[in-house]
Design an enzyme around this catalytic site. Structure first.
Site, PDB file in Angstrom:
ATOM      1  CG  HIS A 136      -5.786   1.688  -1.359  1.00 55.15           C
ATOM      2  ND1 HIS A 136      -6.249   0.794  -0.419  1.00 55.15           N
ATOM      3  CD2 HIS A 136      -6.666   2.721  -1.368  1.00 55.15           C
ATOM      4  CE1 HIS A 136      -7.363   1.281   0.116  1.00 55.15           C
ATOM      5  NE2 HIS A 136      -7.643   2.445  -0.433  1.00 55.15           N
ATOM      6  CG  HIS A 173     -11.341   2.941   1.084  1.00 61.69           C
ATOM      7  ND1 HIS A 173     -11.532   4.299   1.137  1.00 61.69           N
ATOM      8  CD2 HIS A 173     -12.253   2.446   0.224  1.00 61.69           C
ATOM      9  CE1 HIS A 173     -12.523   4.621   0.316  1.00 61.69           C
ATOM     10  NE2 HIS A 173     -12.992   3.525  -0.243  1.00 61.69           N
TER      11      HIS A 173
HETATM   12 ZN   LIG Z   1     -10.200   5.781   1.799  1.00 66.72          ZN
END
Ligand SMILES: [Zn+2]
Length: 391
Positions: A136, A173
């Site tokens: 991320h 994610h």
């Molecule tokens: Zn994750």
């Protein structure tokens, strides 16, 4: 058993580093996986070596992150959170301020770069960097427990060495930081299968995000509905990731193997078992390319450790469950799912779950076909015809 050369990146030097105790992200998972592998005799023998990483240098981190951000991150780690740091995402609920925030990331990035070197030099066929997987982190922004992006830096190093890189992300994610880094590039193909952004952070990663300019058609997202189970996940994998691999013919694969898609993870809503991890790896191993396996999410610590150990064992080509687990001297592992080995038991799928997941996933795959494969690359990804909803 096979003759693949495996390397596990680890150093006791990093054992003192951790996130705050109340943060769900546990850096200890890599060390616990290492212990498990050692107890099985799967690490430290010929062809299954441990390699000590190093911290990434600032100059290396600057290949992706801005100088401004790196300076701010170091300042904040010293306890000085400024408004500027806050605007860079530091000090949020999932980006806490703590002493080791820069160090953890710098070690993870260094380990990723060492892993990339091992692959480039032919010293390893597969390198595991379970210290990393911080997908991320953006060039100038922290998010989702990620401050410095080891997988971006490793992909860049491999691409700079002239390799065609396929980045595959199966964390629950969306791999948004990696997507952003390579959105306009075609030398690094990014593929992410993740829980839909409609129900999970980082709230994006939809099929219409296909890359821009020269990178158009080289970013593929597969949104998975909540409750996605093994069979549905593998249908999506076979329908999308496998045709991409065949089309792109990567020279090296970087796999982000966050295991927060496993059932029981406290932060997500997918229902995979680690049997799907074995299936994914076996498909990837068939392509017989050098592979970097990075860690990532996984907030049920025991399930994550067991899944990573299983992934390593699969790469070793040792698949006989009976040889493992039972000979551990009566050590019970702290999981209700444990049945004497590394593999999860299979989970029952209800009819409602099957109907809801399958119809949404088929629509997603159709959309990917329309957006990317057929129109841009002239290939067709068709859902496995063997999978049907009963009734
Ligand atoms: Zn994750």
């Amino acid at each position: 058993m096979n003759d693949r050369k495996l390397a596990f990146l680890y150093s006791p030097e990093i054992e003192g580093l951790s996130y705050p105790p109340d943060c769900p992200f546990k850096t200890q998972r890599a060390g616990l996986t290492r212990q498990r592998l050692k107890s099985f005799g799967l690490l430290g023998t010929d062809g299954r070596i441990e390699v000590a990483p190093r911290k990434a240098l600032l100059a290396e981190l600057k290949k992706f992150h801005t100088a401004r951000y790196l300076k701010e991150l170091q300042r904040v780690a010293g306890g000085d959170l400024t408004v500027e740091g806050f605007h860079m995402g530091l000090g949020g609920l999932d980006t806490p301020v703590f002493k080791d925030m820069f160090e953890c990331g710098a070690w993870a990035c260094g380990a990723g770069l060492v892993a990339a070197d091992l692959l480039l030099e032919g010293r390893a066929d597969i390198a595991f960097n379970l210290l990393g997987g911080f997908h991320h982190a953006m060039a100038e922004r922290a998010a989702g427990f990620c401050y410095l992006n080891d997988v971006v830096l490793a992909c860049m190093k491999l691409a700079d060495a002239g390799r065609r890189v396929l980045y595959l992300d199966v964390d629950a994610h969306h791999g948004d930081g990696v997507q952003a880094a390579f959105y306009q590039r075609k030398d690094v193909m990014t593929v992410s299968l993740h829980e839909s952004g409609k129900t999970l952070f980082p709230w994006g990663g939809f099929e219409n995000e296909i890359g821009e300019g020269p990178g158009r058609g080289y970013n593929v997202n597969v949104s998975l509905p909540p409750e996605t189970y093994d069979e549905a996940f593998l249908m999506a994998f076979d329908s999308v990731a496998v045709p991409v691999l065949e089309f792109f013919q990567p020279e090296v694969i970087v796999l982000e193997l966050g295991l927060d898609a496993l059932a029981g993870d406290p932060l997500t809503h997918l229902r995979l078992t680690n049997n799907a991890v074995v299936e994914v790896l076996e498909r990837l191993l068939r392509f017989n390319r050098p592979m970097l396996v990075a860690g990532g999410g996984g907030y049920h610590v025991e399930n994550t450790v067991r899944g990573w150990a299983l992934a390593w064992r699969t790469c070793c080509g040792e698949n006989d469950e009976c040889d493992f687990g039972m000979g551990m001297g009566g050590v019970m592992l702290a999981s209700s799912e444990w049945a004497g080995g590394l593999r999860d038991r299979t989970l029952a799928v209800t009819l409602e779950q099957r109907r809801a997941v399958e119809s949404e996933l088929r629509a997603t795959i159709e959309n990917i076909n329309h957006q990317i494969f057929f129109r841009l690359h002239g290939i067709h990804a068709c859902p496995n015809p063997g999978m049907t909803t009963p009734g």
